[in-house]
Design an enzyme around this catalytic site. Structure first.
Site, mmCIF file in Angstrom:
data_model
loop_
_atom_site.group_PDB
_atom_site.id
_atom_site.type_symbol
_atom_site.label_atom_id
_atom_site.label_comp_id
_atom_site.label_asym_id
_atom_site.label_seq_id
_atom_site.Cartn_x
_atom_site.Cartn_y
_atom_site.Cartn_z
ATOM 1 N N ASP A 48 0.820 -1.208 0.000
ATOM 2 C CA ASP A 48 0.000 0.000 0.000
ATOM 3 C C ASP A 48 0.861 1.268 0.000
ATOM 4 O O ASP A 48 1.929 1.295 0.623
ATOM 5 C CB ASP A 48 -0.907 -0.010 1.233
ATOM 6 C CG ASP A 48 -2.002 1.029 1.152
ATOM 7 O OD1 ASP A 48 -2.381 1.430 0.038
ATOM 8 O OD2 ASP A 48 -2.487 1.447 2.224
ATOM 9 N N GLY A 49 0.371 2.285 -0.678
ATOM 10 C CA GLY A 49 1.019 3.590 -0.625
ATOM 11 C C GLY A 49 1.616 4.075 -1.920
ATOM 12 O O GLY A 49 2.267 5.126 -1.951
ATOM 13 N N GLY A 93 0.151 5.343 -4.602
ATOM 14 C CA GLY A 93 -0.431 6.607 -5.026
ATOM 15 C C GLY A 93 0.032 7.779 -4.187
ATOM 16 O O GLY A 93 0.361 8.857 -4.714
ATOM 17 N N ARG A 121 0.107 8.867 -10.510
ATOM 18 C CA ARG A 121 -0.050 7.629 -9.737
ATOM 19 C C ARG A 121 0.654 6.451 -10.397
ATOM 20 O O ARG A 121 1.177 5.564 -9.717
ATOM 21 C CB ARG A 121 -1.538 7.299 -9.561
ATOM 22 C CG ARG A 121 -2.260 8.207 -8.590
ATOM 23 C CD ARG A 121 -3.736 7.850 -8.514
ATOM 24 N NE ARG A 121 -3.954 6.501 -8.024
ATOM 25 C CZ ARG A 121 -4.025 6.161 -6.729
ATOM 26 N NH1 ARG A 121 -3.877 7.094 -5.791
ATOM 27 N NH2 ARG A 121 -4.250 4.914 -6.367
ATOM 28 N N HIS A 129 3.202 3.054 -8.997
ATOM 29 C CA HIS A 129 3.126 1.612 -9.265
ATOM 30 C C HIS A 129 4.441 1.095 -9.849
ATOM 31 O O HIS A 129 4.894 -0.006 -9.512
ATOM 32 C CB HIS A 129 1.979 1.320 -10.223
ATOM 33 C CG HIS A 129 0.626 1.674 -9.663
ATOM 34 N ND1 HIS A 129 0.176 1.184 -8.456
ATOM 35 C CD2 HIS A 129 -0.365 2.479 -10.153
ATOM 36 C CE1 HIS A 129 -1.042 1.660 -8.217
ATOM 37 N NE2 HIS A 129 -1.387 2.445 -9.228
ATOM 38 N N SER A 177 -6.826 -6.056 -6.437
ATOM 39 C CA SER A 177 -7.959 -6.608 -5.711
ATOM 40 C C SER A 177 -9.233 -6.527 -6.535
ATOM 41 O O SER A 177 -9.323 -5.773 -7.509
ATOM 42 C CB SER A 177 -8.157 -5.861 -4.383
ATOM 43 O OG SER A 177 -8.767 -4.602 -4.616
ATOM 44 N N THR A 178 -10.244 -7.291 -6.118
ATOM 45 C CA THR A 178 -11.539 -7.225 -6.782
ATOM 46 C C THR A 178 -12.158 -5.838 -6.621
ATOM 47 O O THR A 178 -12.982 -5.417 -7.441
ATOM 48 C CB THR A 178 -12.494 -8.288 -6.205
ATOM 49 O OG1 THR A 178 -12.463 -8.227 -4.762
ATOM 50 C CG2 THR A 178 -12.094 -9.688 -6.646
ATOM 51 N N TRP A 191 -11.316 -2.593 -9.291
ATOM 52 C CA TRP A 191 -12.078 -2.281 -10.496
ATOM 53 C C TRP A 191 -12.851 -0.968 -10.335
ATOM 54 O O TRP A 191 -13.294 -0.379 -11.322
ATOM 55 C CB TRP A 191 -13.061 -3.411 -10.821
ATOM 56 C CG TRP A 191 -12.397 -4.693 -11.211
ATOM 57 C CD1 TRP A 191 -12.289 -5.822 -10.452
ATOM 58 C CD2 TRP A 191 -11.752 -4.992 -12.464
ATOM 59 N NE1 TRP A 191 -11.607 -6.802 -11.145
ATOM 60 C CE2 TRP A 191 -11.275 -6.328 -12.384
ATOM 61 C CE3 TRP A 191 -11.533 -4.269 -13.635
ATOM 62 C CZ2 TRP A 191 -10.599 -6.944 -13.435
ATOM 63 C CZ3 TRP A 191 -10.864 -4.889 -14.681
ATOM 64 C CH2 TRP A 191 -10.403 -6.199 -14.576
ATOM 65 N N LEU A 235 11.153 -20.649 -3.433
ATOM 66 C CA LEU A 235 10.123 -19.761 -2.881
ATOM 67 C C LEU A 235 8.893 -19.821 -3.772
ATOM 68 O O LEU A 235 9.011 -19.794 -5.004
ATOM 69 C CB LEU A 235 10.642 -18.323 -2.816
ATOM 70 C CG LEU A 235 9.623 -17.227 -2.475
ATOM 71 C CD1 LEU A 235 9.272 -17.268 -0.985
ATOM 72 C CD2 LEU A 235 10.154 -15.837 -2.835
ATOM 73 N N ARG A 266 1.433 -4.909 6.239
ATOM 74 C CA ARG A 266 0.854 -3.858 5.401
ATOM 75 C C ARG A 266 1.727 -2.621 5.529
ATOM 76 O O ARG A 266 2.088 -2.204 6.639
ATOM 77 C CB ARG A 266 -0.572 -3.520 5.822
ATOM 78 C CG ARG A 266 -1.191 -2.472 4.895
ATOM 79 C CD ARG A 266 -2.622 -2.142 5.236
ATOM 80 N NE ARG A 266 -3.156 -1.225 4.225
ATOM 81 C CZ ARG A 266 -4.319 -1.349 3.624
ATOM 82 N NH1 ARG A 266 -5.097 -2.371 3.917
ATOM 83 N NH2 ARG A 266 -4.727 -0.473 2.738
ATOM 84 N N GLU A 317 0.176 -13.218 12.462
ATOM 85 C CA GLU A 317 0.631 -12.057 13.229
ATOM 86 C C GLU A 317 0.600 -10.844 12.306
ATOM 87 O O GLU A 317 1.113 -10.899 11.180
ATOM 88 C CB GLU A 317 2.054 -12.279 13.747
ATOM 89 C CG GLU A 317 2.162 -13.379 14.793
ATOM 90 C CD GLU A 317 1.400 -13.055 16.065
ATOM 91 O OE1 GLU A 317 1.401 -11.871 16.477
ATOM 92 O OE2 GLU A 317 0.800 -13.976 16.649
#
Length: 254
Positions: free
Chosen positions: A34-35, A37, A47, A51, A79-80, A83, A145, A202, A221
């Protein structure tokens, strides 16, 4: 003849992962990246630039995950709910995810990374689906991995889709509803072989899970870090793991 696996690249500052016991290192780490933008806005950039910078952060963290010994890494790439963003940003993200998978798959394959797509096919561009499937095929035998690319993914959507599939199988008499267990329900999720999440990270300072891996993160956790994703690197991951290592996991026991 066994495939020769490339060693992860060193951090630009030459730093090494913290010295921890094997039991202190999470097997499966999930990350809400996250972050992007806000980072772009703070730099006076569009923006989309956020990305692009975030993709470089992810590559460094994959290398850092291998260095410290993580076996499974899940990242929330689209994510869904995404959209709902502007058509211009959605179009960019679709093309960006497609191009990143294409440009990075050989590099990840050389590192021994198995790429696994987790999410709905509905609404995704066919070119994105094609790239994901090709990356999965190329890397399917890798064992260093597992990288779960969660694209067009939502935790509620996953549970809903599983419930629909279970209902259909019950109507066909393929399963008995009274015989369902947590283990049998897991078989209906997008990635039945995915292990439970040990550490949920996050970035950006926000403290919520945003519908990510709800079933798999039941006993994870949670670590929320006040760093915008493009500013993150393997040191961010290692810091979260050090926090994780100091906690006692009881799984409901006293």
């Amino acid at each position: 003849m066994a495939k020769k696996v490339k060693q992860p690249s060193a951090h630009r500052n030459g730093i090494k992962p913290p010295k921890l016991e094997r039991k202190q290192i999470p097997n499966h780490v999930a990350i809400v990246m996250d972050g992007n933008g806000r980072w772009a806005k703070s730099q006076g950039l569009p923006r989309t630039a956020g990305h692009e910078a975030g993709e470089k952060a992810l590559v460094d963290i994959v290398n850092g995950a291998i260095e410290i010994g993580i076996k499974e890494l899940s990242v929330y790439a689209f994510s869904t709910e995404n959209w709902k963003r502007s058509p211009q940003e959605v179009k960019f993200l679709m093309g960006f995810n497609r191009d990143v998978i294409h440009s990075r798959r050989d590099e990840l394959n050389d590192l021994g990374v198995k790429i696994r797509w987790v999410g709905r096919e509905k609404r995704l561009w066919k070119t994105v689906v094609d790239e994901l499937e090709q990356a999965e095929s190329l890397t399917k035998n890798n064992k260093v991995l597992t990288l779960n690319m969660c694209i067009n993914y939502g935790g509620r959507a996953e549970i809903l889709d599983a419930a629909v599939a279970i209902a259909k199988d019950a109507m066909r008499k393929k399963i008995k509803p009274d015989a369902l267990t947590e283990k049998s329900i897991t078989k209906y999720l997008y990635a039945p072989l995915m292990s439970d999440v040990d550490l949920f990270i996050r970035s950006s300072g926000e403290q919520r899970t945003s519908n990510f891996l709800m079933w798999q993160s039941a006993y994870a956790e949670m670590v929320f870090l006040d760093v915008l994703w493009p500013d993150a690197d393997r040191r961010t991951l290692w810091k979260a793991i050090e926090i994780y290592a100091e906690r006692e996991r009881r799984f409901g026991k006293a």
